[in-house]
Design a protein around this motif. Structure first.
Motif, PDB file in Angstrom:
ATOM      1  N   ARG A 131      46.435  15.606  29.380  1.00 12.71           N
ATOM      2  CA  ARG A 131      47.258  16.724  29.830  1.00 12.71           C
ATOM      3  C   ARG A 131      48.012  16.340  31.097  1.00 12.71           C
ATOM      4  NH1 ARG A 131      47.792  20.393  25.686  1.00 12.71           N
ATOM      5  NH2 ARG A 131      45.839  20.329  24.486  1.00 12.71           N
ATOM      6  N   SER A 132      49.161  16.946  31.286  1.00 17.57           N
ATOM      7  CA  SER A 132      50.062  16.522  32.366  1.00 17.57           C
ATOM      8  C   SER A 132      49.677  17.074  33.728  1.00 17.57           C
ATOM      9  CB  SER A 132      51.497  16.942  32.036  1.00 17.57           C
ATOM     10  OG  SER A 132      51.571  18.353  31.830  1.00 17.57           O
ATOM     11  N   THR A 133      48.943  18.180  33.777  1.00 11.80           N
ATOM     12  CA  THR A 133      48.585  18.784  35.063  1.00 11.80           C
ATOM     13  C   THR A 133      47.118  19.195  35.069  1.00 11.80           C
ATOM     14  OG1 THR A 133      49.270  20.974  34.276  1.00 11.80           O
ATOM     15  CG2 THR A 133      50.910  19.660  35.467  1.00 11.80           C
ATOM     16  N   PRO A 134      46.468  19.197  36.247  1.00 14.14           N
ATOM     17  CA  PRO A 134      45.078  19.661  36.332  1.00 14.14           C
ATOM     18  C   PRO A 134      44.960  21.126  35.926  1.00 14.14           C
ATOM     19  CG  PRO A 134      45.689  18.433  38.309  1.00 14.14           C
ATOM     20  CD  PRO A 134      46.954  18.669  37.539  1.00 14.14           C
ATOM     21  N   GLY A 135      43.882  21.456  35.218  1.00 15.41           N
ATOM     22  CA  GLY A 135      43.634  22.824  34.811  1.00 15.41           C
ATOM     23  C   GLY A 135      44.231  23.212  33.486  1.00 15.41           C
ATOM     24  N   GLU A 136      45.134  22.389  32.967  1.00 11.96           N
ATOM     25  CA  GLU A 136      45.757  22.727  31.682  1.00 11.96           C
ATOM     26  C   GLU A 136      44.716  22.775  30.573  1.00 11.96           C
ATOM     27  OE1 GLU A 136      49.487  21.184  28.907  1.00 11.96           O
ATOM     28  OE2 GLU A 136      49.169  20.343  30.911  1.00 11.96           O
ATOM     29  N   LEU A 137      43.702  21.921  30.666  1.00 13.67           N
ATOM     30  CA  LEU A 137      42.610  21.944  29.692  1.00 13.67           C
ATOM     31  C   LEU A 137      41.351  21.424  30.370  1.00 13.67           C
ATOM     32  CD1 LEU A 137      41.634  22.344  26.755  1.00 13.67           C
ATOM     33  CD2 LEU A 137      42.211  19.935  26.355  1.00 13.67           C
ATOM     34  N   VAL A 138      40.241  22.149  30.209  1.00 13.47           N
ATOM     35  CA  VAL A 138      38.943  21.735  30.736  1.00 13.47           C
ATOM     36  C   VAL A 138      37.972  21.612  29.564  1.00 13.47           C
ATOM     37  CG1 VAL A 138      36.967  22.399  32.164  1.00 13.47           C
ATOM     38  CG2 VAL A 138      39.299  22.748  33.009  1.00 13.47           C
ATOM     39  N   HIS A 139      37.302  20.482  29.476  1.00 14.50           N
ATOM     40  CA  HIS A 139      36.314  20.233  28.432  1.00 14.50           C
ATOM     41  C   HIS A 139      34.938  20.678  28.917  1.00 14.50           C
ATOM     42  CE1 HIS A 139      39.052  17.400  26.202  1.00 14.50           C
ATOM     43  NE2 HIS A 139      39.592  17.365  27.410  1.00 14.50           N
ATOM     44  N   VAL A 140      34.198  21.408  28.095  1.00 10.13           N
ATOM     45  CA  VAL A 140      32.864  21.892  28.454  1.00 10.13           C
ATOM     46  C   VAL A 140      31.881  21.503  27.364  1.00 10.13           C
ATOM     47  CG1 VAL A 140      31.463  23.935  28.955  1.00 10.13           C
ATOM     48  CG2 VAL A 140      33.818  23.813  29.783  1.00 10.13           C
ATOM     49  N   ASP A 141      30.689  21.068  27.784  1.00 11.27           N
ATOM     50  CA  ASP A 141      29.676  20.663  26.813  1.00 11.27           C
ATOM     51  C   ASP A 141      28.300  20.735  27.460  1.00 11.27           C
ATOM     52  OD1 ASP A 141      28.840  19.762  24.274  1.00 11.27           O
ATOM     53  OD2 ASP A 141      28.649  17.720  25.011  1.00 11.27           O
ATOM     54  N   ILE A 142      27.258  20.643  26.614  1.00  9.39           N
ATOM     55  CA  ILE A 142      25.866  20.651  27.068  1.00  9.39           C
ATOM     56  C   ILE A 142      25.172  19.421  26.507  1.00  9.39           C
ATOM     57  CG2 ILE A 142      23.659  21.871  27.062  1.00  9.39           C
ATOM     58  CD1 ILE A 142      25.237  24.457  26.607  1.00  9.39           C
ATOM     59  N   LYS A 143      24.488  18.676  27.371  1.00  6.03           N
ATOM     60  CA  LYS A 143      23.741  17.488  26.966  1.00  6.03           C
ATOM     61  C   LYS A 143      22.247  17.762  27.095  1.00  6.03           C
ATOM     62  CE  LYS A 143      23.007  13.255  25.717  1.00  6.03           C
ATOM     63  NZ  LYS A 143      23.292  12.833  24.335  1.00  6.03           N
ATOM     64  N   LYS A 144      21.526  17.633  25.998  1.00  5.83           N
ATOM     65  CA  LYS A 144      20.071  17.826  25.996  1.00  5.83           C
ATOM     66  C   LYS A 144      19.395  16.519  26.379  1.00  5.83           C
ATOM     67  CE  LYS A 144      16.319  19.399  22.961  1.00  5.83           C
ATOM     68  NZ  LYS A 144      15.987  19.869  21.588  1.00  5.83           N
ATOM     69  N   LEU A 145      18.457  16.621  27.333  1.00  2.78           N
ATOM     70  CA  LEU A 145      17.846  15.413  27.885  1.00  2.78           C
ATOM     71  C   LEU A 145      16.348  15.640  28.065  1.00  2.78           C
ATOM     72  CD1 LEU A 145      18.554  12.585  29.074  1.00  2.78           C
ATOM     73  CD2 LEU A 145      18.738  13.703  31.301  1.00  2.78           C
ATOM     74  N   GLY A 146      15.538  14.702  27.576  1.00  3.83           N
ATOM     75  CA  GLY A 146      14.094  14.816  27.722  1.00  3.83           C
ATOM     76  C   GLY A 146      13.658  14.686  29.170  1.00  3.83           C
ATOM     77  N   ASN A 147      12.734  15.565  29.590  1.00  6.41           N
ATOM     78  CA  ASN A 147      12.240  15.536  30.959  1.00  6.41           C
ATOM     79  C   ASN A 147      11.297  14.357  31.180  1.00  6.41           C
ATOM     80  OD1 ASN A 147      13.608  17.821  31.831  1.00  6.41           O
ATOM     81  ND2 ASN A 147      11.942  19.200  31.220  1.00  6.41           N
ATOM     82  N   ILE A 148      11.223  13.926  32.426  1.00  5.39           N
ATOM     83  CA  ILE A 148      10.292  12.868  32.816  1.00  5.39           C
ATOM     84  C   ILE A 148       8.984  13.510  33.275  1.00  5.39           C
ATOM     85  CG2 ILE A 148       9.875  10.976  34.426  1.00  5.39           C
ATOM     86  CD1 ILE A 148      12.883  10.580  34.596  1.00  5.39           C
ATOM     87  N   PRO A 149       7.859  13.173  32.674  1.00  5.24           N
ATOM     88  CA  PRO A 149       6.585  13.771  33.105  1.00  5.24           C
ATOM     89  C   PRO A 149       6.186  13.296  34.491  1.00  5.24           C
ATOM     90  CG  PRO A 149       6.204  12.037  31.498  1.00  5.24           C
ATOM     91  CD  PRO A 149       7.693  12.231  31.564  1.00  5.24           C
ATOM     92  N   ASP A 150       5.371  14.094  35.173  1.00  5.61           N
ATOM     93  CA  ASP A 150       4.876  13.696  36.495  1.00  5.61           C
ATOM     94  C   ASP A 150       4.109  12.388  36.397  1.00  5.61           C
ATOM     95  OD1 ASP A 150       5.978  15.950  37.576  1.00  5.61           O
ATOM     96  OD2 ASP A 150       4.126  17.137  37.473  1.00  5.61           O
ATOM     97  N   GLY A 151       4.408  11.467  37.295  1.00  4.95           N
ATOM     98  CA  GLY A 151       3.798  10.147  37.252  1.00  4.95           C
ATOM     99  C   GLY A 151       4.687   9.110  36.611  1.00  4.95           C
ATOM    100  N   GLY A 152       5.751   9.568  35.892  1.00  2.01           N
ATOM    101  CA  GLY A 152       6.679   8.638  35.265  1.00  2.01           C
ATOM    102  C   GLY A 152       6.541   8.582  33.766  1.00  2.01           C
ATOM    103  N   GLY A 153       7.613   8.186  33.119  1.00  4.39           N
ATOM    104  CA  GLY A 153       7.620   8.020  31.672  1.00  4.39           C
ATOM    105  C   GLY A 153       7.468   6.567  31.281  1.00  4.39           C
ATOM    106  N   HIS A 154       7.958   6.232  30.091  1.00  6.28           N
ATOM    107  CA  HIS A 154       7.755   4.873  29.580  1.00  6.28           C
ATOM    108  C   HIS A 154       8.519   3.826  30.392  1.00  6.28           C
ATOM    109  CE1 HIS A 154      11.559   5.915  27.523  1.00  6.28           C
ATOM    110  NE2 HIS A 154      11.786   4.618  27.559  1.00  6.28           N
ATOM    111  N   LYS A 155       9.620   4.218  31.049  1.00  6.52           N
ATOM    112  CA  LYS A 155      10.353   3.234  31.849  1.00  6.52           C
ATOM    113  C   LYS A 155       9.552   2.800  33.071  1.00  6.52           C
ATOM    114  CE  LYS A 155      15.179   4.096  30.621  1.00  6.52           C
ATOM    115  NZ  LYS A 155      15.453   2.695  30.294  1.00  6.52           N
ATOM    116  N   ALA A 156       8.734   3.721  33.605  1.00  5.95           N
ATOM    117  CA  ALA A 156       7.938   3.393  34.781  1.00  5.95           C
ATOM    118  C   ALA A 156       6.561   2.857  34.425  1.00  5.95           C
ATOM    119  CB  ALA A 156       7.787   4.628  35.670  1.00  5.95           C
TER     120      ALA A 156
END
Length: 317
Positions: A131-156
Motif C-alpha cells: 500500500r502507498s500510505t500508512p494506515g491504508e491497510l492493517v493486517h491482523v492475526d493470532i498466533k497460537k504458541l505453546g507455553n513453556i513450563p516452569d523450569g524450562g521445556g525441551h530446549k532447556a
C-alpha cells in the motif's frame, strides 16, 4: 555500446568508413589516421558499403548455431518437472541424470521464477504488493504458541525431560497488527482468542497507530470466529474502519502478518532456551521495540519500520 578501451566509437567508425569509401583514402592511410589496424579499417569500410550508416553499430556476439546446446526435448522435461513438482536444479538434475548447472541454465533461459518467489500450492509466481500510505491497510492475526513450563521445556532440559514437564502448560495467543506500508507492528500476548479479547486488543492497537500519526482505513483478517463476531464488527464500524477477510484456506493473502509471526518465532519465541513462560513474555516488549525501531527489514531496503513513520514516538531511542 563499445567497450571502454575501444579505439573507435560509432561516430569514429563512420568517419573512417566515409574517408575510405567516399573520399577514396587508401586503407593504410585511413588506419594510420584513426590509429587502428588495416584489417579494422577494411572491416568498417566493407560494412559501410553494404549496410551504410546502420552497419557501424556493434553486432551481437551470439553464435548463429549452438550444436552443444541442451536438446529441446531435455529442456521440456526440465520445465515439466519444475512446474509439476516445484523442485530446485539439484533435485531435477538427479532425477533426469543431468548436471545441476545445466538445469539452472535452462531454468534461467526460460525465466522461471525462483522457488522462493512461487506459491508452492499452485506453482504460480507470488503477487507482491504494498500500500502507498500508512494506515491504508492493517493486517491482523493470532498466533497460537505453546507455553513453556516452569523450569524450562525441551530446549532447556532436553527432549526426554522436557516431555515430563510439558503437560498442563497450556497455550499463549499472540494477537498482532501490522501496517501494510510501513510494517509497523503492535502485538500483545493473551491467554485466549475470544471475541472480547480480540476486540479489546484492536482498540488498543488502533490507539497505538493513532498515536503514531497513522489513521487506519481498513483491516484485513482471516475468517476466525472472533473476527466474524458482532463485537469485532461494531468496534471497526464505530471507528469508521472497513473490514476485509481473506479467502478460506488462503493465508498468503494476509502474508505480511504471517511473515511477522514466523519472524517472532525465530527471533524471540525460540531464539534461546527460556526457564519459564513468564521469562519469555518479559522479553517480548523489548523484542517488539527492536523490531519497530532498530531491526532492518528486507522489504524496506534494510531500514526499520519506524523509518516510514516519522511521527512515531520514541523513534530515536
Amino acid at each position: 555500446m563499445p567497450h571502454r578501451n575501444a579505439p573507435l566509437t560509432e561516430t569514429g567508425r563512420l568517419r573512417l568508413a566515409r574517408c575510405v569509401v567516399e573520399d577514396g583514402w587508401p586503407l593504410r592511410r585511413a588506419a594510420e589516421r584513426f590509429q587502428v589496424s588495416t584489417t579494422t579499417a577494411q572491416r568498417w569500410a566493407g560494412r559501410y558499403r553494404v549496410l551504410g550508416e546502420a552497419g557501424m553499430a556493434d553486432l551481437s556476439s551470439r553464435p548463429h548455431h549452438s550444436p552443444r546446446r541442451t536438446p529441446t526435448r531435455t529442456e521440456r522435461r526440465i520445465i515439466k518437472v519444475r512446474l509439476l513438482r516445484r523442485w530446485g536444479p539439484a533435485r531435477i538434475a538427479h532425477l533426469l541424470g543431468l548436471v545441476p548447472s545445466t538445469v539452472h541454465r535452462v531454468l534461467t533461459r526460460f525465466k522461471l521464477a525462483r522457488l522462493t518467489h512461487l506459491d508452492r500450492a499452485t506453482g504460480r509466481a507470488v503477487r507482491r504488493y504494498e500500500r502507498s500510505t500508512p494506515g491504508e491497510l492493517v493486517h491482523v492475526d493470532i498466533k497460537k504458541l505453546g507455553n513453556i513450563p516452569d523450569g524450562g521445556g525441551h530446549k532447556a532440559l532436553g527432549r526426554q525431560a522436557g516431555r515430563k514437564t510439558r503437560s498442563g502448560a497450556g497455550y499463549s495467543y499472540i494477537h498482532t497488527a501490522v501496517d501494510d506500508h510501513s510494517r509497523l507492528a503492535y502485538s500483545e500476548i493473551h491467554d485466549d482468542e475470544k471475541k472480547e479479547t480480540a476486540t479489546a486488543f484492536w482498540t488498543r492497537a488502533n490507539a497505538f497507530f493513532t498515536t503514531a500519526g497513522i489513521t487506519v482505513e481498513r483491516v484485513l483478517t482471516d475468517n476466525g470466529s472472533c473476527y466474524r463476531s458482532r463485537d469485532w464488527h461494531d468496534a471497526l464500524a464505530a471507528a469508521g474502519i472497513a473490514h476485509k477477510r481473506t479467502r478460506p484456506y488462503r493465508p498468503q493473502t494476509n502474508g505480511k502478518v504471517e511473515r511477522l509471526n514466523r519472524t517472532l518465532l525465530d527471533e524471540w519465541a525460540y531464539a534461546r532456551p527460556y526457564r519459564s513462560e513468564q521469562e519469555r513474555r518479559d522479553t517480548f516488549p523489548h523484542w517488539l521495540h527492536t523490531y519497530n525501531h532498530h531491526r532492518g527489514h528486507t522489504a524496506l531496503a534494510g531500514k526499520p519500520p519506524a523509518s516510514r513513520v516519522p511521527n512515531l514516538t520514541g523513534q530515536y531511542t
